[in-house]
Design a protein around this motif. Structure first.
Motif, PDB file in Angstrom:
ATOM      1  N   UNK A  11       1.053  -1.247  -4.858  1.00 13.07           N
ATOM      2  CA  UNK A  11       0.202  -0.113  -5.224  1.00 13.07           C
ATOM      3  C   UNK A  11       0.963   0.758  -6.202  1.00 13.07           C
ATOM      4  N   UNK A  12       0.239   1.423  -7.075  1.00 11.56           N
ATOM      5  CA  UNK A  12       0.873   2.322  -8.029  1.00 11.56           C
ATOM      6  C   UNK A  12       1.224   3.654  -7.374  1.00 11.56           C
ATOM      7  N   UNK A  13       2.193   4.358  -7.919  1.00 10.11           N
ATOM      8  CA  UNK A  13       2.502   5.701  -7.390  1.00 10.11           C
ATOM      9  C   UNK A  13       1.251   6.586  -7.384  1.00 10.11           C
ATOM     10  N   UNK A  14       1.088   7.316  -6.289  1.00 15.02           N
ATOM     11  CA  UNK A  14      -0.091   8.144  -6.120  1.00 15.02           C
ATOM     12  C   UNK A  14      -1.233   7.444  -5.416  1.00 15.02           C
ATOM     13  N   UNK A  15      -1.100   6.149  -5.234  1.00 11.97           N
ATOM     14  CA  UNK A  15      -2.157   5.369  -4.605  1.00 11.97           C
ATOM     15  C   UNK A  15      -2.120   5.434  -3.088  1.00 11.97           C
ATOM     16  N   UNK A  16      -3.009   4.654  -2.473  1.00  9.77           N
ATOM     17  CA  UNK A  16      -3.144   4.662  -1.020  1.00  9.77           C
ATOM     18  C   UNK A  16      -3.177   3.231  -0.473  1.00  9.77           C
ATOM     19  N   UNK A  17      -2.738   3.106   0.762  1.00 12.78           N
ATOM     20  CA  UNK A  17      -2.852   1.857   1.508  1.00 12.78           C
ATOM     21  C   UNK A  17      -3.093   2.213   2.964  1.00 12.78           C
TER      22      UNK A  17
ATOM     23  N   UNK B  81       6.238  -7.416  10.437  1.00  8.68           N
ATOM     24  CA  UNK B  81       6.410  -6.563   9.268  1.00  8.68           C
ATOM     25  C   UNK B  81       5.461  -6.916   8.140  1.00  8.68           C
ATOM     26  N   UNK B  82       5.192  -5.916   7.308  1.00 14.59           N
ATOM     27  CA  UNK B  82       4.361  -6.119   6.122  1.00 14.59           C
ATOM     28  C   UNK B  82       4.991  -5.342   4.968  1.00 14.59           C
ATOM     29  N   UNK B  83       5.040  -5.986   3.817  1.00 11.85           N
ATOM     30  CA  UNK B  83       5.716  -5.393   2.667  1.00 11.85           C
ATOM     31  C   UNK B  83       4.799  -4.410   1.958  1.00 11.85           C
ATOM     32  N   UNK B  84       5.344  -3.230   1.678  1.00 11.28           N
ATOM     33  CA  UNK B  84       4.659  -2.233   0.855  1.00 11.28           C
ATOM     34  C   UNK B  84       5.541  -1.969  -0.357  1.00 11.28           C
ATOM     35  N   UNK B  85       4.984  -2.173  -1.534  1.00  6.67           N
ATOM     36  CA  UNK B  85       5.709  -1.940  -2.773  1.00  6.67           C
ATOM     37  C   UNK B  85       4.938  -0.935  -3.610  1.00  6.67           C
TER      38      UNK B  85
END
Length: 115
Positions: free
Chosen positions: A12-18, A108-112
């Motif tokens: 996700x881009x900076x400022x985005x949501x997950x 675990x799940x990767x968040x980038x």
């Protein structure tokens, strides 16, 4: 025993949501505490947020106001809504359950977070 399965990570881009999900193999009202941890590259694992069986929540200072932990009791699932994501939120996010005085972890799940 408790099995935990996380999902919802991604790029996700900076400022985005997950929104991350952690599905438990038993009723989450029987689990004393469920929490989300993260492990950034080359760093130690740290607590992000947790919720007790009574619904009391706690957040690490750096995520207060941006992340929200919640639960869907009929679905035996705990969520982590992450808004206003920053590059420093990049990590593997893991779900943890404390049940019968033992710790159980998901895979675990990767968040980038990157532009």
């Amino acid at each position: 025993q408790v099995q935990l399965v996380e999902s919802g990570g991604g790029l996700v881009q900076p400022g985005g949501s997950l929104r991350l999900s952690c599905a438990a193999s038993r009723s989450i009202t029987s689990i004393k505490i469920m929490g989300w941890y993260r492990q950034p590259p080359g760093k130690q694992r740290e607590l992000v947020a947790r919720i007790t069986e009574g619904g009391i929540t706690y957040y690490e200072d750096s995520v207060k106001g941006r992340f929200t932990i919640s639960r869907d009791i009929p679905k035996n699932t705990v969520y982590l809504q992450m808004n206003s994501l920053k590059t420093e939120d990049t990590a593997v996010y893991l779900c943890k359950a404390i049940y019968a005085w033992r710790d159980y972890w998901g895979q675990g799940t990767q968040v980038t977070v990157s532009s």
